[in-house]
Design a protein around this motif. Structure first.
Motif, PDB file in Angstrom:
ATOM      1  N   VAL A  37       0.863  -1.176   0.000  1.00  0.00           N
ATOM      2  CA  VAL A  37       0.000   0.000   0.000  1.00  0.00           C
ATOM      3  C   VAL A  37       0.900   1.227   0.000  1.00  0.00           C
ATOM      4  CG1 VAL A  37      -1.715   1.316   1.294  1.00  0.00           C
ATOM      5  CG2 VAL A  37      -1.877  -1.166   1.185  1.00  0.00           C
ATOM      6  N   ASP A  39       1.133   5.702  -0.898  1.00  0.00           N
ATOM      7  CA  ASP A  39       0.438   6.996  -1.038  1.00  0.00           C
ATOM      8  C   ASP A  39      -0.840   7.066  -0.216  1.00  0.00           C
ATOM      9  OD1 ASP A  39       2.410   7.695  -2.898  1.00  0.00           O
ATOM     10  OD2 ASP A  39       1.234   6.879  -4.556  1.00  0.00           O
ATOM     11  N   GLU A  40      -0.808   6.526   0.987  1.00  0.00           N
ATOM     12  CA  GLU A  40      -2.002   6.563   1.836  1.00  0.00           C
ATOM     13  C   GLU A  40      -2.231   7.986   2.324  1.00  0.00           C
ATOM     14  OE1 GLU A  40      -3.776   4.354   5.784  1.00  0.00           O
ATOM     15  OE2 GLU A  40      -2.055   3.490   4.753  1.00  0.00           O
ATOM     16  N   GLN A  41      -3.430   8.494   2.093  1.00  0.00           N
ATOM     17  CA  GLN A  41      -3.783   9.854   2.505  1.00  0.00           C
ATOM     18  C   GLN A  41      -5.148   9.840   3.166  1.00  0.00           C
ATOM     19  OE1 GLN A  41      -3.700  12.226  -1.033  1.00  0.00           O
ATOM     20  NE2 GLN A  41      -1.535  11.899  -1.389  1.00  0.00           N
ATOM     21  N   HIS A  42      -5.230  10.497   4.301  1.00  0.00           N
ATOM     22  CA  HIS A  42      -6.521  10.596   4.978  1.00  0.00           C
ATOM     23  C   HIS A  42      -7.297  11.768   4.375  1.00  0.00           C
ATOM     24  CE1 HIS A  42      -5.560   7.542   7.882  1.00  0.00           C
ATOM     25  NE2 HIS A  42      -4.355   8.086   7.983  1.00  0.00           N
ATOM     26  N   THR A  49     -10.037   7.272   3.634  1.00  0.00           N
ATOM     27  CA  THR A  49      -8.651   7.130   3.224  1.00  0.00           C
ATOM     28  C   THR A  49      -8.591   6.892   1.720  1.00  0.00           C
ATOM     29  OG1 THR A  49      -8.150   6.111   5.351  1.00  0.00           O
ATOM     30  CG2 THR A  49      -6.537   5.805   3.628  1.00  0.00           C
ATOM     31  N   SER A  50      -7.604   7.500   1.096  1.00  0.00           N
ATOM     32  CA  SER A  50      -7.297   7.254  -0.306  1.00  0.00           C
ATOM     33  C   SER A  50      -5.934   6.579  -0.340  1.00  0.00           C
ATOM     34  CB  SER A  50      -7.264   8.580  -1.063  1.00  0.00           C
ATOM     35  OG  SER A  50      -6.803   8.386  -2.373  1.00  0.00           O
ATOM     36  N   TYR A  51      -5.783   5.526  -1.139  1.00  0.00           N
ATOM     37  CA  TYR A  51      -4.500   4.855  -1.202  1.00  0.00           C
ATOM     38  C   TYR A  51      -4.315   4.164  -2.546  1.00  0.00           C
ATOM     39  CZ  TYR A  51      -7.306   0.765   0.080  1.00  0.00           C
ATOM     40  OH  TYR A  51      -8.261  -0.216   0.108  1.00  0.00           O
ATOM     41  N   GLN A  79     -10.464   4.321  -2.641  1.00  0.00           N
ATOM     42  CA  GLN A  79     -10.912   5.170  -1.540  1.00  0.00           C
ATOM     43  C   GLN A  79     -11.849   4.356  -0.675  1.00  0.00           C
ATOM     44  OE1 GLN A  79     -12.849   8.628  -3.156  1.00  0.00           O
ATOM     45  NE2 GLN A  79     -10.951   9.750  -3.379  1.00  0.00           N
ATOM     46  N   THR A  84      -8.174   0.896   6.392  1.00  0.00           N
ATOM     47  CA  THR A  84      -7.440   0.474   5.205  1.00  0.00           C
ATOM     48  C   THR A  84      -7.069  -0.998   5.262  1.00  0.00           C
ATOM     49  OG1 THR A  84      -6.530   2.685   4.946  1.00  0.00           O
ATOM     50  CG2 THR A  84      -5.409   0.927   3.782  1.00  0.00           C
TER      51      THR A  84
END
Length: 133
Positions: A37, A39-42, A49-51, A79, A84
C-alpha cells in the motif's frame, strides 16, 4: 456492503524477455506476487482514506533460457471510509484479475502461448502482510 471505491489502475512497469531456447522443452516457471500500500492519505472532508495498492508479479528467471522472464507492476487507486487494513483484501481481489490479464496479454502479443496466473485466495495467500503490528 463495502464502501470501497475503485478509482482505476495503471501499469507503471513491464519487463519481459523470452529465453533464446524457448519452446525446446518443458518449462518450470516460478511465480512471485507481492503487494504493498502506497500513497495513503486521509481525506479530511470525507472521513476516509485514499491509497494506491501495488501488485507486482515476477514470473520465471532471466537465466532460464528455455522459459520467459516477466516482471509486471500494477497500481490501483482506491478510496474507503473503512479501515485500510480491512479493505486491502477486497482491493487485492479487485486488482488481481487486471494483473492476470496483463501478463497473459503480454505473452500473446509476444507470439507465445498465454501464461495465466493461478487464482489466489486473497485471505490466506496475502494474510500476513498487513497485520496491525
Amino acid at each position: 456492503m463495502s464502501d470501497l471505491k475503485f478509482l482505476g489502475y495503471r501499469v507503471p512497469k513491464i519487463d519481459f524477455s523470452i529465453g533464446d531456447q524457448f519452446g525446446s522443452g518443458p518449462v518450470q516457471l516460478d511465480v512471485n506476487i507481492k503487494r504493498s500500500v502506497e500513497d495513503e492519505q486521509h481525506l479530511q472532508d470525507k472521513g476516509g482514506t485514499s491509497y494506491t495498492l501495488v501488485l507486482s508479479a515476477t514470473i520465471g528467471d532471466e537465466n532460464n533460457h528455455n522459459g520467459i522472464c516477466a516482471k509486471v507492476t500494477l497500481a490501483g487507486g482506491f478510496q474507503s471510509t473503512s479501515d485500510t487494513n480491512l479493505m486491502v483484501n477486497n482491493a487485492t481481489a479487485i486488482l488481481f484479475p487486471y494483473l492476470r490479464n496483463a501478463i497473459s496479454s503480454i505473452c500473446v502479443t509476444a507470439g507465445i502461448p498465454p501464461f495465466i496466473l493461478p487464482t489466489v485466495n486473497v485471505e490466506s495467500d496475502f494474510n500476513d502482510e498487513f497485520s496491525n503490528n
